[in-house]
Enzyme design. Structure first.
Site, PDB file in Angstrom:
ATOM      1  N   ASP A   9       0.890  -1.182   0.000  1.00  0.00           N
ATOM      2  CA  ASP A   9       0.000   0.000   0.000  1.00  0.00           C
ATOM      3  C   ASP A   9       0.920   1.222   0.000  1.00  0.00           C
ATOM      4  O   ASP A   9       1.118   1.876   1.005  1.00  0.00           O
ATOM      5  CB  ASP A   9      -0.954   0.003   1.218  1.00  0.00           C
ATOM      6  CG  ASP A   9      -0.248  -0.004   2.568  1.00  0.00           C
ATOM      7  OD1 ASP A   9       0.860  -0.550   2.670  1.00  0.00           O
ATOM      8  OD2 ASP A   9      -0.809   0.555   3.537  1.00  0.00           O
ATOM      9  N   HIS A 244       9.248  -0.443   9.285  1.00  0.00           N
ATOM     10  CA  HIS A 244       8.330  -1.586   9.298  1.00  0.00           C
ATOM     11  C   HIS A 244       8.486  -2.472   8.056  1.00  0.00           C
ATOM     12  O   HIS A 244       8.824  -3.654   8.153  1.00  0.00           O
ATOM     13  CB  HIS A 244       6.879  -1.103   9.343  1.00  0.00           C
ATOM     14  CG  HIS A 244       6.584  -0.118  10.421  1.00  0.00           C
ATOM     15  ND1 HIS A 244       6.528  -0.461  11.745  1.00  0.00           N
ATOM     16  CD2 HIS A 244       6.330   1.216  10.371  1.00  0.00           C
ATOM     17  CE1 HIS A 244       6.240   0.603  12.471  1.00  0.00           C
ATOM     18  NE2 HIS A 244       6.115   1.637  11.658  1.00  0.00           N
TER      19      HIS A 244
HETATM   20  O1  RIB Z   1       1.787  -0.398  11.072  1.00  0.00           O
HETATM   21  C1  RIB Z   1       2.739  -0.103  10.112  1.00  0.00           C
HETATM   22  C2  RIB Z   1       2.230  -0.441   8.724  1.00  0.00           C
HETATM   23  O2  RIB Z   1       1.119   0.397   8.419  1.00  0.00           O
HETATM   24  C3  RIB Z   1       3.211  -0.231   7.619  1.00  0.00           C
HETATM   25  O3  RIB Z   1       3.041  -1.240   6.651  1.00  0.00           O
HETATM   26  C4  RIB Z   1       2.825   1.119   7.049  1.00  0.00           C
HETATM   27  O4  RIB Z   1       3.223   1.268   5.700  1.00  0.00           O
HETATM   28  C5  RIB Z   1       1.344   1.118   7.203  1.00  0.00           C
HETATM   29  O5  RIB Z   1       0.745   0.460   6.132  1.00  0.00           O
HETATM   30 CA    CA Z   2       2.678  -0.591   4.299  1.00  0.00          CA
END
Ligand code: RIB
Ligand code: CA
Length: 318
Positions: A9, A244
């Site tokens: 995303d 992340h």
């Molecule tokens: O919680 C972190 C996630 O949420 C990551 O993938 C960030 O890109 C959002 O999508």
């Molecule tokens: Ca993400």
């Protein structure tokens, strides 16, 4: 060579996940499957095409995924998303649109075809809601045993969530899809906030990309500084931004970066804990565990891999 699909995303840290994959000689990025979340599906696809072009990898095809959660009929970007990722998802940094378009095959069919074609050689990494992979497994259940590795960024087991104390953003978008994946019997590695919030990047590192004086280096540093500024406001104690999504790619390539807990995981789909990732009490005594949850990380080794791989890409060496 390991074939990798990224389901994104796209999003700032999703962009860093693309950079990590393209900067890694061990893997071939055979496709990006687009999802909704940080941005709409359309904006995410636009970003995927433009970013892969900018990084000199316009051979990477982008497949349109499902545009909203499995239990909904539409999707609206959450109001806080633009603050973290920018209105365009990439820190409001302008990069040229690609001359390419997304593929006509949809993401669900592409995942199924790739599973049949590559089997064990295929690694699937999701860094957004799990709507596409859940739909692919529902359509063709055998693929859960064919795909070599499924790694997801999402969830929180030993720490609280980032959307609510019990809920992480990606799982929160489509708890039913996440629960379907975790309880499908597929072997899944969960890279959640337990470890991703231990991997922090600062402007000292982004300056190294700026000093390369390349278009990719300028883009990466400007975009990531936007994310670092957002973290400085929302979570000043961290002293940097959470990596992340690239960590999920790092773990897919080198599982020894993390320590994992074998567990049969589920996702609560009812209030008041809707979206919580938690061990399934009914399967507590089942010796066959289907999820490996990352609960420990070699932070320094990951950060060093992260910087060397992405810097090599930004220098045009990969
Ligand atoms: O919680 C972190 C996630 O949420 C990551 O993938 C960030 O890109 C959002 O999508
Ligand atoms: Ca993400």
């Amino acid at each position: 060579m390991q074939k990798i699909i990224l389901d994104l995303d796209t999003g700032i840290d999703d962009t860093l996940a693309i950079a990590y994959a393209l900067g890694s000689p061990e893997v071939e990025l055979i496709g990006i499957t687009a999802t909704y979340g940080n941005v709409t599906l359309e904006q995410g696809m636009r970003n995927d095409l433009a970013i892969t072009d900018l990084f000199g990898h316009s051979q990477v095809p982008v497949y349109p995924g499902l545009s909203h959660a499995s239990t909904k009929d539409s999707f609206t970007v959450l109001s806080g998303s633009a603050f973290i990722h920018g209105k365009n998802g990439i820190g409001d940094v302008e990069i040229p649109d690609s001359a390419r378009s997304a593929e006509s095959e949809n993401a669900v069919d592409f995942i199924i075809d790739a599973a049949h074609r590559y089997g064990e050689e295929l690694t699937y990494v999701a860094t957004g809601p799990l709507t596409n992979i859940a739909a692919a497994i529902a359509k063709e259940p055998d693929i859960k045993n064919e795909i070599g590795k499924i790694v997801i960024m999402g969830g929180a087991l030993t720490v609280s969530g980032n959307v609510a104390p019990w809920r992480e953003a990606n799982i929160s978008q489509d708890p039913e899809a996440a629960n379907a994946l975790f309880t499908s019997g597929a072997q899944v590695t969960m890279v959640g906030l337990d470890v991703t919030l231990q991997t922090l990047l600062t402007t000292e590192e982004t300056q190294q990309w700026r000093d390369l004086h390349t278009a990719a280096g300028d883009f990466l540093s400007d975009m990531t500084d936007y994310y670092i500024r957002a973290y400085a406001k929302t979570s000043p104690k961290f002293g940097g931004c959470g990596l992340h999504d690239p960590l999920a790619v790092g773990v897919a390539i080198d599982p020894t970066l993390v320590k994992t807990l074998p567990i049969n995981l589920k996702v609560d789909t009812e209030d008041p804990t809707r979206g919580r990732t938690i061990g399934d009490k009914d399967k507590l005594n089942d010796p066959h565990k289907t999820t490996q949850v990352a609960i420990g990380i070699d932070v320094n080794r990951f950060l060093s891999e992260f910087m060397s791989r992405i810097s090599a890409l930004a220098k045009g060496k990969r």
